[in-house]
Design an enzyme around this catalytic site. Structure first.
Site, PDB file in Angstrom:
ATOM      1  CB  CYS A  24      -1.033   0.107   1.147  1.00 51.56           C
ATOM      2  SG  CYS A  24      -0.187  -0.312   2.734  1.00 51.56           S
ATOM      3  CG  HIS A 131      -4.404   0.684   4.196  1.00 49.93           C
ATOM      4  ND1 HIS A 131      -4.007   0.038   2.993  1.00 49.93           N
ATOM      5  CD2 HIS A 131      -5.542   1.613   3.815  1.00 49.93           C
ATOM      6  CE1 HIS A 131      -4.736   0.643   1.968  1.00 49.93           C
ATOM      7  NE2 HIS A 131      -5.406   1.594   2.411  1.00 49.93           N
ATOM      8  CG  ASN A 146      -8.044   3.215   0.434  1.00 52.55           C
ATOM      9  OD1 ASN A 146      -7.179   2.390   0.078  1.00 52.55           O
ATOM     10  ND2 ASN A 146      -8.826   3.352   1.384  1.00 52.55           N
TER      11      ASN A 146
END
Length: 343
Positions: A24, A131, A146
């Protein structure tokens, strides 16, 4: 999903990496810069450089010190095998582009201005546990980039403030990205053609669940259809076999009946009983005696005796025939009877 003008969908111009493993941080940086600028290998090299710098700093106090020994025994704080990278790695990577990160809740003037008007910065980086994801302004609109989303989410100016507040309440750390961002195609297109989004993009996990659910339902329906078809074929096969079995049994019974009829032995007439030698000798002696008294020749006696024997044989044969058979009177027998009466 978005307004289309002259065959161009402005949302398609946005660079958006979908989540792969725990990369991420890589997705976050590339979404912020709007291009494939960093790989996991690049970030791992930066993390190793940071580990070397930290180790050298700890060694200044003495490599035999307890603090240094504990530091050496601990795993890296900058990255791990899963693909996680620390905020220090992200900040170091952005230095290449003269970009900096300022904590959203800090007393820095940029942070204060951002809290007052969330639209004033150019982008935000958000982190919760392992994350990372980016919220960036492209053209005159904000987008949630995202990597857990199937595609970028359009964020209105009003919703931007609510989104940042919600993220803070959920425990996210928010950083304001400060500096001059590299030029990108999405910026140019969205300045001319604003995006319009009517449906909020689902999470990748939700999409996967739907796909798996659809595949499972399809498989179940397919199995049910196959099962139904198999049962019908089985029933038809059994019915056909039953009919065949019935026909076979009927034919077998007919065949058995025919065989039984042909195999039944007919009641054969009993063979003609021949008088024993003793009985024949006694009769002959009696006839000859009678003939002597009647004055007949021996040849005539023999002829009459033969006729009498034939008559007895015919009478015995007729007697052994089945019921309802009419027995005819033998003329020879009648003659003998008359002679007997005369005698």
């Amino acid at each position: 999903m978005a307004a289309v003008e002259d065959g161009i969908n402005p949302m398609d111009s946005i660079f958006h990496e979908k989540q792969e493993g725990s990369l991420c941080a890589q997705h976050c940086l590339n979404a912020l810069l709007q291009g494939h600028y960093f790989t996991a290998v690049d970030l791992a090299e930066i993390a190793q450089q940071l580990d070397t710098i930290e180790r050298n700093q700890m060694a200044e106090a003495g490599e035999q010190s307890e603090e240094f020994k504990r530091f050496i025994e601990q795993p890296s704080f900058n990255y791990d095998d899963s693909g996680f990278f620390s905020i220090q790695v992200i900040q170091k990577a952005l230095e290449v582009w003269n970009l900096d990160l300022v904590p959203y809740t800090s007393s820095h003037e940029i942070a204060i201005a951002a809290r007052k008007d969330p639209r004033s910065p150019k982008a935000y980086i958000c982190n919760f546990h392992d994350h990372w994801f980016t919220i960036r302004k492209l053209g005159n609109q904000w987008f949630n980039l995202n990597s857990l989303l199937t595609y970028p989410e359009l964020v209105s100016d009003t919703y931007l403030s609510l989104l940042l507040t919600q993220l803070q309440q959920e425990g996210y750390s928010i950083f304001v990205a400060v500096g001059q961002f590299p030029e990108c195609e999405a910026e140019q297109i969205l300045c001319v053609i604003p995006a319009v989004q009517k449906v909020k993009p689902p999470l990748l996990s939700e999409t996967k669940e739907k796909i798996l659910s659809g595949a499972t339902n399809s498989s179940v329906q397919f199995d049910d259809a196959d099962l139904k078809k198999a049962l019908e074929e089985s029933k038809r096969y059994i019915d056909e076999n039953d009919e065949s079995l019935k026909r076979a049994i009927a034919l077998s019974m007919e065949s058995m009946a025919a065989d039984f009829t042909f195999a039944m032995p007919e009641v054969a007439p009993q063979s003609t009983a021949k008088p024993s030698t003793e009985d024949l000798a006694a009769d002959e002696i009696r006839d000859r005696r009678l003939a002597y008294f009647d004055g007949k020749a021996p040849a005539e006696v023999t002829k009459d005796n033969a006729a009498s024997t034939q008559t007895n044989a015919v009478t015995q044969t007729k007697t052994m025939t089945p019921t309802n058979t009419v027995t005819q009177t033998n003329p020879v027998m009648a003659t003998n009877t008359e002679q007997g009466i005369n005698n």
